[in-house]
Write an enzyme that holds these catalytic residues in place. Structure first.
Site, PDB file in Angstrom:
ATOM      1  N   TYR A   1     -20.840 -31.800 -51.811  1.00 30.58           N
ATOM      2  CA  TYR A   1     -19.251 -31.032 -52.987  1.00 30.58           C
ATOM      3  C   TYR A   1     -18.089 -32.157 -53.204  1.00 30.58           C
ATOM      4  O   TYR A   1     -18.149 -32.901 -52.475  1.00 30.58           O
ATOM      5  CB  TYR A   1     -19.030 -30.187 -52.059  1.00 30.58           C
ATOM      6  CG  TYR A   1     -17.778 -28.863 -53.152  1.00 30.58           C
ATOM      7  CD1 TYR A   1     -18.768 -27.894 -53.412  1.00 30.58           C
ATOM      8  CD2 TYR A   1     -17.050 -28.601 -52.374  1.00 30.58           C
ATOM      9  CE1 TYR A   1     -18.738 -26.921 -54.215  1.00 30.58           C
ATOM     10  CE2 TYR A   1     -16.758 -27.500 -53.237  1.00 30.58           C
ATOM     11  CZ  TYR A   1     -17.392 -26.650 -53.937  1.00 30.58           C
ATOM     12  OH  TYR A   1     -16.463 -26.095 -54.464  1.00 30.58           O
TER      13      TYR A   1
ATOM     14  N   TYR B   1     -11.390 -21.436 -48.505  1.00 31.12           N
ATOM     15  CA  TYR B   1     -12.455 -22.581 -48.315  1.00 31.12           C
ATOM     16  C   TYR B   1     -12.606 -24.006 -48.024  1.00 31.12           C
ATOM     17  O   TYR B   1     -13.354 -24.885 -47.211  1.00 31.12           O
ATOM     18  CB  TYR B   1     -13.721 -22.085 -49.281  1.00 31.12           C
ATOM     19  CG  TYR B   1     -13.689 -22.317 -50.338  1.00 31.12           C
ATOM     20  CD1 TYR B   1     -13.486 -22.347 -51.164  1.00 31.12           C
ATOM     21  CD2 TYR B   1     -14.837 -23.759 -50.752  1.00 31.12           C
ATOM     22  CE1 TYR B   1     -12.991 -22.672 -52.624  1.00 31.12           C
ATOM     23  CE2 TYR B   1     -15.139 -23.685 -52.103  1.00 31.12           C
ATOM     24  CZ  TYR B   1     -14.720 -23.876 -53.132  1.00 31.12           C
ATOM     25  OH  TYR B   1     -14.495 -24.374 -54.631  1.00 31.12           O
TER      26      TYR B   1
ATOM     27  N   HIS C   1       5.371 -37.452 -41.168  1.00 28.20           N
ATOM     28  CA  HIS C   1       5.334 -38.289 -41.250  1.00 28.20           C
ATOM     29  C   HIS C   1       4.900 -38.206 -42.697  1.00 28.20           C
ATOM     30  O   HIS C   1       5.320 -38.865 -44.219  1.00 28.20           O
ATOM     31  CB  HIS C   1       4.552 -38.547 -40.684  1.00 28.20           C
ATOM     32  CG  HIS C   1       4.807 -40.978 -41.084  1.00 28.20           C
ATOM     33  ND1 HIS C   1       4.512 -41.801 -40.213  1.00 28.20           N
ATOM     34  CD2 HIS C   1       4.344 -41.329 -42.293  1.00 28.20           C
ATOM     35  CE1 HIS C   1       4.694 -42.866 -41.415  1.00 28.20           C
ATOM     36  NE2 HIS C   1       3.666 -42.287 -42.071  1.00 28.20           N
TER      37      HIS C   1
ATOM     38  N   HIS D   1       2.850 -40.460 -48.585  1.00 26.60           N
ATOM     39  CA  HIS D   1       3.496 -39.423 -48.212  1.00 26.60           C
ATOM     40  C   HIS D   1       3.763 -38.254 -48.729  1.00 26.60           C
ATOM     41  O   HIS D   1       4.887 -37.881 -49.738  1.00 26.60           O
ATOM     42  CB  HIS D   1       5.557 -39.778 -47.906  1.00 26.60           C
ATOM     43  CG  HIS D   1       5.275 -41.280 -46.500  1.00 26.60           C
ATOM     44  ND1 HIS D   1       6.245 -41.887 -46.518  1.00 26.60           N
ATOM     45  CD2 HIS D   1       4.349 -41.628 -45.962  1.00 26.60           C
ATOM     46  CE1 HIS D   1       5.974 -43.156 -45.419  1.00 26.60           C
ATOM     47  NE2 HIS D   1       4.761 -42.833 -45.696  1.00 26.60           N
TER      48      HIS D   1
ATOM     49  N   SER E   1       0.774 -54.044 -44.607  1.00 27.34           N
ATOM     50  CA  SER E   1       0.991 -53.507 -43.806  1.00 27.34           C
ATOM     51  C   SER E   1       2.159 -52.910 -42.444  1.00 27.34           C
ATOM     52  O   SER E   1       0.723 -53.240 -41.107  1.00 27.34           O
ATOM     53  CB  SER E   1       0.283 -51.815 -44.516  1.00 27.34           C
ATOM     54  OG  SER E   1       0.627 -50.779 -43.603  1.00 27.34           O
ATOM     55  N   SER E   2       2.314 -52.053 -42.164  1.00 27.95           N
ATOM     56  CA  SER E   2       3.191 -52.157 -40.725  1.00 27.95           C
ATOM     57  C   SER E   2       2.138 -51.491 -40.518  1.00 27.95           C
ATOM     58  O   SER E   2       1.624 -51.020 -39.031  1.00 27.95           O
ATOM     59  CB  SER E   2       4.300 -51.348 -41.130  1.00 27.95           C
ATOM     60  OG  SER E   2       4.676 -50.187 -41.950  1.00 27.95           O
ATOM     61  N   GLU E   3       0.716 -50.128 -41.283  1.00 26.36           N
ATOM     62  CA  GLU E   3       0.371 -49.481 -40.123  1.00 26.36           C
ATOM     63  C   GLU E   3      -1.130 -49.537 -40.323  1.00 26.36           C
ATOM     64  O   GLU E   3      -2.214 -49.299 -40.110  1.00 26.36           O
ATOM     65  CB  GLU E   3       0.104 -47.798 -41.369  1.00 26.36           C
ATOM     66  CG  GLU E   3       1.291 -47.423 -41.398  1.00 26.36           C
ATOM     67  CD  GLU E   3       2.046 -46.990 -40.468  1.00 26.36           C
ATOM     68  OE1 GLU E   3       2.171 -47.270 -39.619  1.00 26.36           O
ATOM     69  OE2 GLU E   3       3.117 -45.914 -40.610  1.00 26.36           O
TER      70      GLU E   3
ATOM     71  N   GLY F   1       2.923 -45.614 -47.853  1.00 25.33           N
ATOM     72  CA  GLY F   1       1.769 -45.076 -48.670  1.00 25.33           C
ATOM     73  C   GLY F   1       1.045 -46.418 -48.658  1.00 25.33           C
ATOM     74  O   GLY F   1       1.708 -47.527 -48.535  1.00 25.33           O
ATOM     75  N   ASN F   2      -0.272 -46.488 -47.742  1.00 28.02           N
ATOM     76  CA  ASN F   2      -0.885 -48.284 -48.029  1.00 28.02           C
ATOM     77  C   ASN F   2      -2.643 -47.890 -48.161  1.00 28.02           C
ATOM     78  O   ASN F   2      -2.617 -46.711 -47.841  1.00 28.02           O
ATOM     79  CB  ASN F   2      -0.622 -48.802 -46.726  1.00 28.02           C
ATOM     80  CG  ASN F   2      -0.290 -47.929 -45.324  1.00 28.02           C
ATOM     81  OD1 ASN F   2      -1.043 -47.364 -44.664  1.00 28.02           O
ATOM     82  ND2 ASN F   2       1.004 -47.807 -45.431  1.00 28.02           N
TER      83      ASN F   2
ATOM     84  N   HIS G   1      -3.379 -44.036 -46.786  1.00 32.41           N
ATOM     85  CA  HIS G   1      -2.457 -43.519 -46.001  1.00 32.41           C
ATOM     86  C   HIS G   1      -1.466 -42.700 -47.354  1.00 32.41           C
ATOM     87  O   HIS G   1      -0.950 -43.601 -48.410  1.00 32.41           O
ATOM     88  CB  HIS G   1      -1.692 -44.408 -45.398  1.00 32.41           C
ATOM     89  CG  HIS G   1      -0.022 -43.309 -45.030  1.00 32.41           C
ATOM     90  ND1 HIS G   1       0.066 -41.976 -44.834  1.00 32.41           N
ATOM     91  CD2 HIS G   1       0.862 -44.364 -44.370  1.00 32.41           C
ATOM     92  CE1 HIS G   1       1.263 -42.553 -43.895  1.00 32.41           C
ATOM     93  NE2 HIS G   1       1.625 -43.030 -43.925  1.00 32.41           N
TER      94      HIS G   1
HETATM   95  P1  13P Z   1       3.872 -50.030 -45.605  1.00 29.55           P
HETATM   96  O1  13P Z   1       5.093 -50.607 -46.972  1.00 29.55           O
HETATM   97  O2  13P Z   1       4.450 -51.225 -44.241  1.00 29.55           O
HETATM   98  O3  13P Z   1       2.343 -49.998 -45.133  1.00 29.55           O
HETATM   99  O4  13P Z   1       4.560 -48.906 -44.580  1.00 29.55           O
HETATM  100  C1  13P Z   1       4.488 -48.275 -45.231  1.00 29.55           C
HETATM  101  C2  13P Z   1       4.583 -46.162 -44.777  1.00 29.55           C
HETATM  102  O5  13P Z   1       3.749 -45.767 -45.330  1.00 29.55           O
HETATM  103  C3  13P Z   1       4.605 -47.074 -43.024  1.00 29.55           C
HETATM  104  O6  13P Z   1       4.097 -45.024 -43.095  1.00 29.55           O
END
Ligand code: 13P
Length: 226
Positions: A209, A112, A154, A93, A70-72, A28-29, A91
């Site tokens: 909403y 809905y 992902h 998972h 973050s890598s993203e 996550g990021n 983001h």
């Molecule tokens: P990072 O720690 O680099 O944010 O990566 C986590 C991640 O969910 C990559 O998709």
């Protein structure tokens, strides 16, 4: 809101991502627009260990101050650049959304509440390696006209105007994914028609909403730089 307040709210939101169960470990990021750039979570740091100064300040060219972002960062940057209506990108998972994404399944209008992401489906972005520009392009395509999407093999992304609303949306995407996964063993559920979904979406937009209207000023989280 000062930059310090914003950093505090980001750390709080990250901790909530874990405590609500939509995220775990170093997955996550999160990013929030800040002046001419954005603040983003650092790479590979568990949220329980993260302090305010660990949040990384980046600009839209991809230069940064502080820890490794973050890598993203590419999809965070590209979403914030392409969508001036959006200030927050989240983001994670989360388990059920990722379960569907592992099968490259989008979420159809079987309920809905799918309309909370702005359309008749919550699409699934094509697979591309994490952290790549190719993934960012797949994400931008899937988010066209939407505020959430799944990411093949992902996870999921939710975007919004405020931290609270974006966290709420990511949690709704996870709930819808869980309902859909649970409905599937009984057969592919029927879907609401496009006409009905446009009524739903109109109604949602009219009523603001979901989390309800924001208290005055709370949308105003972007800060001028310097
Ligand atoms: P990072 O720690 O680099 O944010 O990566 C986590 C991640 O969910 C990559 O998709």
């Amino acid at each position: 809101m000062t930059e310090q307040d914003l950093r505090e709210r980001m750390v709080e939101t990250c901790l909530k991502m874990n405590s609500t169960g939509i995220n775990q470990g170093t997955a996550g990021n999160l990013s929030v627009r800040l002046g001419d750039g954005f603040l983003i979570t650092p790479s590979s740091l568990p949220y329980e260990k993260m302090i305010l100064d660990d949040l990384v300040e980046m600009d839209f060219e991809g230069t940064y101050v502080g820890r490794r972002p973050s890598s993203e960062w590419r999809f965070h940057r590209d979403i914030l650049k392409a969508r001036p209506d959006i200030d927050v990108v989240l983001h994670c998972h989360s388990i059920y959304a990722t379960t569907l994404a592992c099968h490259h399944r989008q979420i159809p209008a079987f309920h809905y509440m799918v309309g909370v992401a702005g359309g008749t489906t919550i699409p699934c972005a094509e697979y591309a390696t994490f952290g790549t520009q190719e993934l960012s392009e797949a994400v931008l395509a899937a988010l066209k006209g939407r505020t959430a999407c799944l990411l093949a093999q992902h996870g999921q992304i939710a975007i919004g105007k405020t931290l609270d609303k974006t966290l709420w949306l990511a949690t709704e995407v996870e709930t819808l994914s869980r309902l859909y996964v649970q409905a599937l063993p009984l057969g592919e559920p029927p879907v609401l028609s496009n006409e009905e979904m446009s009524r739903v979406i109109d109604q949602m937009q009219r009523m603001d909403y979901g989390l309800g209207p924001e208290p005055e000023g709370s949308n105003d989280i972007a800060l001028p730089r310097g």
